[in-house]
Design a protein around this motif. Structure first.
Motif, PDB file in Angstrom:
ATOM      1  N   ASN A 135       0.847  -1.187   0.000  1.00  0.00           N
ATOM      2  CA  ASN A 135       0.000   0.000   0.000  1.00  0.00           C
ATOM      3  C   ASN A 135       0.892   1.250   0.000  1.00  0.00           C
ATOM      4  O   ASN A 135       1.660   1.458   0.933  1.00  0.00           O
ATOM      5  CB  ASN A 135      -0.891   0.004   1.248  1.00  0.00           C
ATOM      6  N   PRO A 136       0.837   2.081  -1.042  1.00  0.00           N
ATOM      7  CA  PRO A 136       1.739   3.239  -1.106  1.00  0.00           C
ATOM      8  C   PRO A 136       1.513   4.230   0.018  1.00  0.00           C
ATOM      9  O   PRO A 136       2.419   4.955   0.389  1.00  0.00           O
ATOM     10  CB  PRO A 136       1.445   3.860  -2.477  1.00  0.00           C
ATOM     11  N   SER A 137       0.271   4.293   0.567  1.00  0.00           N
ATOM     12  CA  SER A 137       0.043   5.220   1.668  1.00  0.00           C
ATOM     13  C   SER A 137       0.404   4.664   3.032  1.00  0.00           C
ATOM     14  O   SER A 137       0.553   5.403   3.986  1.00  0.00           O
ATOM     15  CB  SER A 137      -1.398   5.694   1.709  1.00  0.00           C
ATOM     16  N   ASP A 138       0.591   3.339   3.111  1.00  0.00           N
ATOM     17  CA  ASP A 138       0.983   2.699   4.364  1.00  0.00           C
ATOM     18  C   ASP A 138       1.819   1.467   4.035  1.00  0.00           C
ATOM     19  O   ASP A 138       1.285   0.380   3.802  1.00  0.00           O
ATOM     20  CB  ASP A 138      -0.259   2.289   5.167  1.00  0.00           C
ATOM     21  N   PRO A 139       3.155   1.623   3.974  1.00  0.00           N
ATOM     22  CA  PRO A 139       4.022   0.517   3.546  1.00  0.00           C
ATOM     23  C   PRO A 139       3.906  -0.729   4.405  1.00  0.00           C
ATOM     24  O   PRO A 139       4.322  -1.809   3.989  1.00  0.00           O
ATOM     25  CB  PRO A 139       5.425   1.128   3.646  1.00  0.00           C
ATOM     26  N   GLU A 189       1.167  -2.126   5.131  1.00  0.00           N
ATOM     27  CA  GLU A 189      -0.065  -2.808   4.738  1.00  0.00           C
ATOM     28  C   GLU A 189       0.045  -3.331   3.312  1.00  0.00           C
ATOM     29  O   GLU A 189       0.639  -2.692   2.448  1.00  0.00           O
ATOM     30  CB  GLU A 189      -1.247  -1.828   4.834  1.00  0.00           C
ATOM     31  N   ASP A 218      -3.716  -0.067  -6.045  1.00  0.00           N
ATOM     32  CA  ASP A 218      -4.972   0.669  -6.000  1.00  0.00           C
ATOM     33  C   ASP A 218      -5.640   0.608  -7.363  1.00  0.00           C
ATOM     34  O   ASP A 218      -5.052   0.138  -8.346  1.00  0.00           O
ATOM     35  CB  ASP A 218      -4.753   2.135  -5.570  1.00  0.00           C
ATOM     36  N   THR A 270      -3.951   2.395 -10.469  1.00  0.00           N
ATOM     37  CA  THR A 270      -2.732   1.906 -11.087  1.00  0.00           C
ATOM     38  C   THR A 270      -3.024   1.536 -12.537  1.00  0.00           C
ATOM     39  O   THR A 270      -4.018   0.876 -12.829  1.00  0.00           O
ATOM     40  CB  THR A 270      -2.194   0.686 -10.331  1.00  0.00           C
ATOM     41  N   PRO A 310       6.187  16.700   3.690  1.00  0.00           N
ATOM     42  CA  PRO A 310       5.110  15.828   3.200  1.00  0.00           C
ATOM     43  C   PRO A 310       4.192  16.506   2.189  1.00  0.00           C
ATOM     44  O   PRO A 310       3.651  15.850   1.307  1.00  0.00           O
ATOM     45  CB  PRO A 310       4.345  15.471   4.487  1.00  0.00           C
ATOM     46  N   ASP A 311       4.040  17.833   2.307  1.00  0.00           N
ATOM     47  CA  ASP A 311       3.141  18.534   1.385  1.00  0.00           C
ATOM     48  C   ASP A 311       3.805  18.880   0.061  1.00  0.00           C
ATOM     49  O   ASP A 311       3.191  19.526  -0.803  1.00  0.00           O
ATOM     50  CB  ASP A 311       2.597  19.803   2.043  1.00  0.00           C
TER      51      ASP A 311
END
Length: 1079
Positions: free
Chosen positions: A43-47, A49, A273, A276, A730-731
């Motif tokens: 998961n790119p937003s939570d490695p 997962e 996701d 992709t 992060p932004d």
């Protein structure tokens, strides 16, 4: 209630819509796969997962379905019986039978025997599925029902045919390389034992034809996807390049279309996701197949010979992936060389030149130019048609690029001054410029270069757009070049105004201009108002996005006036092809493609052929700071040197191979630029599949790029802001905000304070370097610094000066521990830093500054200039003060090996040092590779130089070997080592130690502390300076007392304190720490 775990052996039900389900979807993994692991993606937003897309994403995309994942125990023996392993008793027939029986049983038990079936398979699992369908395993009515109701199969990287290029045995070798450490001696036997796989492929082809001819049961729809990227296997710091495991040719059934997925063999079935590109394409194809269930499907629509391309086949669900995949406003490019037969060439020379074959130009939006001569109206993707028109096999698609260009050209007035090429001081010039203030923070200008032939005036127009709305464009990377004050400057006509440009930019524009159509490109000198510092700061913040979004970065290295490019690019390709198993590196020159064969042997390190690379890597482009982010962030890039052109990936990869495997070259050729190339490649997108991605702090980026040049010293910081770092916000905002009105020393101070805030340790101090004999490291610039304190900050690194490399390890996770792990205690007070630490003693003696030539193995310098021989005091002191025979080699190399990492193999490093010692003195070791190949000059003085220091050498040699023999270890008359030292030298690599010592000691000097300890310090160290251990610093530092303050002179190395020995008394409470107020 917990869900049952996924079984590695059997049919796992992942989702069931119950009565609403109208199709069954079955996933089949391949060699060494697993019904879950094969399809999972991070998961790119939570490695932490994993996304199991057949279970978590597909039910959302295809809700009216039932989804299974079939697991079976696969090893090499399943597909290649010659390979023995724990599951050798299993065969592909066993697995096929298991699949059809289990699937048939569950359909019978749930009364869904007539439900259509779709298979999604990966790799050799596709042959299991093909075997199920074509061989009718379990030929009962139940199993026959499974075959009859199969309506579609999606193959992901399934090898259906061996060819002259990819035989079954060669493919087996690639699978072995990916999943096994098996030796290659079995490969020769694999071809004859692949008969089963060949038979399945043949049978399945026949089965599809028969099914289509009979029309009952209905024909099976087939989609063949292939990988576009090489697969690599991690081997230490590098990865072994296995190439494409299954090529497009092999992955495609005869007559069917080859559909690319921009991934390697293992990753082509892993989707994190539903946005992709691969997921969109695969599930889009599945939905097309499902939508055809009630239609009389013409399977020829899936054939490559059909006039309908892949876009027409999938138009109801998703965008084209012919040579770019566009979805939800995102553009994802596949490597251009995979589409050389279906995409138009990107020409950088007139069309009659057939160069640059295989490059592509994705279609940009229709660009509508402004009717004014200043910044035109904004251009966006909404201004133009989407997508290429339909194509046939016999010709390239008609891209909307040409339509947009014709509209641009028709609305652009011809310049009345096209005959003017150069501006002269005596010609009238307009004071106006073609720039208006940019309306938004994300605004940018693009340059449309109008068609023209070489040696004709260059005309261009500016178009205004915004980030996210821009049309497809390319970006130019180049150096502005050196200008002479009174020389005439070339001009281009920009929106009917003459604009001066540098000669190098003029040559670049002339090189990339097309003859028959316009080119849309971003060029910093012309797309940014260089006279507006505010705009420059604003555009610098967008720079990374500008180069990331470019369809291709065109690198202009300059004109090839010496005719070296062909020779250099040939050697680059030979290096890549020699070290890479699957690469087919080539280049173009003067309109012709040069295919470079893999050499059987590689040139010797002293071969004159390396001179061409020396000239290549010495070009200015490889030494400018701005080009780092320009090339590192590019999704595709090519380097142009005169009329020759080569892919950036080949040049970067060649530099990596040479840097790691052929360090001996650097003893014969001065090639420092190769380290710049290696660094740029190491952090670039192009290297992701070859080497471990580099994760660097902004401080490390600054330190590793200090040797690069910049016309504006502020850009040594600002030019790196677009590169990702561990300190990136992060932004997406930059680490610091560029402000060109701030003077250079204050820019450096601002970034230093920011780094102190971001870092936990004192690594910043390792970048502090002073001029020899100067205490003030800064440049006084009264025009921009009004306060008298400017330039007085000894703790602020001056990034526009570089004298030597850092003593820190190249790996942040493997470092020295001089502070013993005591955390940093630092306070910023006005212009000073208050740092706690220990005073470890006074410097009482310094030796002369060392040069890189002091470590060269080639014997063309007097041995008296050798680094370790500056005077006998060094060796004699070592013998009396230490029993550590590693002290001198570790000090000269700062405890690091040739690669810049901390020494782990002490025996090898010591042997390398002795080998270097022997080679440096030209001591003969008969019968070994270390025997002198260069005769000592017969000049008596030079020979005397070589023999002038035998007492110290003899004692040190006996010390190293611990022979205890008081006699000489070097015979004066025969100039030959005694056996004890010879044995040690024969095991070492002289050039390897030379490389390690040059990196650490060049530009530094040896020194002694008051208790006789030997250290390696900065060139600016003086007698009376203090050796200090500052808490939070992994290396010790040299500080100079000045009243109640201290000045930071620089980092140092002292072997006896590098592992926390210097703080043991403090930890035991025997000494007190002190506060150093550094200013």
């Amino acid at each position: 209630m917990n869900e049952p775990p996924i079984s590695a052996d059997g049919l796992n039900k992942l989702y069931d819509a119950g009565e609403d389900a109208n199709v069954d979807i079955v996933f089949v993994h391949g060699l060494m796969g697993h019904p879950r692991d094969t399809w999972e993606a991070v998961n790119p937003s939570d490695p932490s997962e994993m996304i199991y897309w057949p279970k978590e994403l597909l039910p959302i995309t295809v809700p009216e379905s039932r989804v299974f994942a079939f697991g079976y125990p696969t090893g090499f023996a399943t597909f290649y019986p010659i390979i023995t392993d724990p599951i050798a008793h299993m065969t592909i027939d066993n697995d096929s039978t298991s699949l059809i029986v289990k699937l048939g049983t569950i359909r019978r038990e749930t009364h869904t025997e007539s439900r259509p079936i779709f298979f999604i398979t990966h790799s050799l699992g596709g042959l299991v599925c093909a075997n199920v369908l074509s061989s009718h395993h379990g030929s009962d009515a139940q199993s026959q029902g499974v075959v009859n109701h199969t309506r579609g199969v999606i193959f992901l990287g399934t090898p259906f045919q061996g060819s002259s290029k990819v035989t079954w045995a060669k493919m087996a070798e690639k699978f072995l390389g990916l999943f096994s450490n098996s030796n290659n001696q079995t490969i020769n036997d694999l071809d004859k034992d692949s008969s089963k796989l060949k038979q399945i492929s043949t049978d399945f082809h026949m089965f599809l034809r028969e099914r289509y001819a009979s029309r009952h049961p209905k024909p099976i729809q087939v989609a063949c996807f292939y990988e576009t990227m090489s697969t690599t296997k991690k081997l230490g710091p590098l990865r072994k390049d296995l190439g494409q495991i299954v090529t497009a040719e092999s992955a495609t059934l005869t007559r069917y279309k080859a559909i690319p997925i921009n991934a390697n063999h293992c990753a082509m079935c892993k989707f994190p996701d539903n946005e992709t590109t691969g997921y969109i394409d695969v599930t889009g194809m599945l939905k097309v197949m499902i939508s055809n269930l009630d239609k009389d499907v013409n399977v020829e629509d899936f054939y490559d010979s059909s006039p309908h391309n892949v876009r027409n086949l999938r138009s109801m669900e998703f965008e084209s992936i012919s040579n770019c995949s566009s979805f939800s406003g995102r553009i994802v490019r596949a490597p251009s060389h995979h589409f050389s037969q279906t995409t138009p060439s990107r020409e950088t020379t007139p069309p009659d030149d057939s160069s640059l074959e295989g490059f592509d130009e994705v279609n940009p939006p229709q660009v509508v130019p402004s009717t004014t001569t200043a910044d035109p109206a904004p251009v966006s993707r909404d201004n133009f048609d989407n997508g290429p028109q339909s194509t046939t096999k016999t010709g390239p698609p008609s891209w909307n690029t040409e339509k947009a260009v014709r509209q641009l050209a028709s609305r652009t007035k011809a310049s009345s001054r096209n005959s003017v090429h150069y501006s002269h001081n005596n010609l009238p010039r307009s004071n106006s410029h073609p720039y208006n203030t940019l309306p938004f923070k994300d605004s940018l200008r693009l340059l449309e270069i109008q068609p023209g032939t070489r040696n004709t005036p260059i005309a261009a127009r500016i178009h205004l757009t915004r980030i996210g709305e821009q049309p497809t464009y390319e970006a130019l990377s180049y150096v502005w070049g050196h200008e002479k004050l009174h020389d005439p400057k070339p001009i281009v006509t920009l929106d009917e105004k003459e604009v001066e440009v540098t000669p190098n930019l003029f040559h670049a524009l002339e090189r990339i201009r097309l003859q028959d159509r316009s080119k849309l490109i971003w060029v910093d000198m012309l797309c940014i108002n260089q006279s507006d510092d505010t705009e420059k700061g604003q555009q610098v913040q967008l720079m990374s996005r500008i180069y990331k979004m470019a369809s291709r970065v065109l690198v202009w290295l300059g004109r090839d006036d010496t005719g070296t490019s062909k020779e250099a690019f040939t050697l680059v390709c030979e290096a890549v092809n020699y070290y890479s198993q699957s690469a087919k590196a080539n280049f173009t020159s003067s309109g012709h493609t040069f295919t470079v064969t893999t050499p059987e042997t590689f040139p010797d390190v002293d071969s004159p052929r390396w001179g061409s690379l020396e000239r290549l890597f010495d070009l200015d482009w490889f030494w400018r700071v701005w080009v780092i982010q320009e090339i590192a962030l590019s999704v595709a890039a090519s380097l142009m040197w005169g009329d020759s052109e080569i892919e950036w990936a080949w040049v970067g990869l060649a530099a990596a191979y040479i840097r790691i495997n052929l360090y001996g070259i650097f003893e014969h050729y001065f090639m420092p630029g190769i380290f710049n190339v290696y660094f740029m490649y190491r952090i670039s997108i192009a290297a992701d599949t070859v080497v471990e991605p580099a994760s660097l702090s902004f401080l490390r980026l600054l330190a590793m790029t200090q040797q690069y040049g910049a016309s504006n010293d502020r850009d040594r910081v600002y030019g790196l802001l677009g590169l990702p770092s561990t300190n990136s916000n992060p932004d997406g905002s930059p680490f610091i905000v560029p402000y060109y009105k701030l003077c250079v020393p204050h820019v450096y101070k601002e970034v230093a304070l920011k780094i102190i805030e971001a870092e936990r340790g004192l690594s910043l101090f390792s970048s502090v370097q002073h001029d020899l004999g100067q205490h003030d490291p800064s440049q006084h610039d009264p025009s921009c610094c009004s306060d008298s304190s400017q330039g007085s900050w000894s703790w602020v690194p001056m990034w526009n000066k570089v004298f030597t490399k850092s003593l820190l390890s190249g790996d942040d996770t493997q470092c020295h521990k001089a502070d013993g792990g005591i955390p940093r205690d630092l306070t910023v007070l006005d212009d000073c830093l208050m740092v706690r630490g220990l005073d470890a003693g006074r410097v009482i003696e310094i030796l002369q500054v060392m040069k890189d030539t002091d470590f060269r193995v080639i014997r063309n310098h007097s041995a008296n200039n050798s680094a370790w021989q500056y005077n006998d005091q060094v060796l004699h002191t070592l013998l009396h003060a230490s029993e550590d025979k590693t002290l001198l080699p570790w000090t000269l190399s700062a405890g690091k090996n040739w690669y810049g990492l901390l020494v782990e193999d002490e025996e090898t490093h010591l042997a390398d040092f002795v080998a270097w010692l022997v080679a440096r003195l030209d001591l003969s070791i008969s019968g070994t590779s270390l025997e002198s190949k260069v005769e000592i000059d017969s000049n008596k003085n030079q020979r005397d130089d070589f023999l002038s220091c035998p007492p110290a050498i003899s004692k040190y040699a006996a010390f190293l070997t611990k022979s205890g023999n008081p006699g000489p270890s070097v015979d004066k008359q025969t100039h030959v080592l005694d056996p004890a030292l010879r044995s040690l030298a024969e095991r070492g690599d002289a050039e390897r130690f030379a490389e390690a010592a040059k990196s650490a000691s060049t530009g530094r000097r040896l020194f002694f502390a008051e208790d006789g300890r030997l250290g390696l310090g900065p060139a600016a160290v003086e007698k009376g300076d203090r050796l200090c251990i500052l808490f939070g610093g992994t290396v010790p530092f040299i500080l100079r007392p000045e009243g109640q303050y201290w000045r930071l002179i620089g980092e140092c190395y002292m072997k006896t304190v590098m592992n926390g020995e210097g703080v043991e008394k403090y930890k035991d409470g025997k000494v007190e720490a002190m506060i150093f107020v550094i200013r």
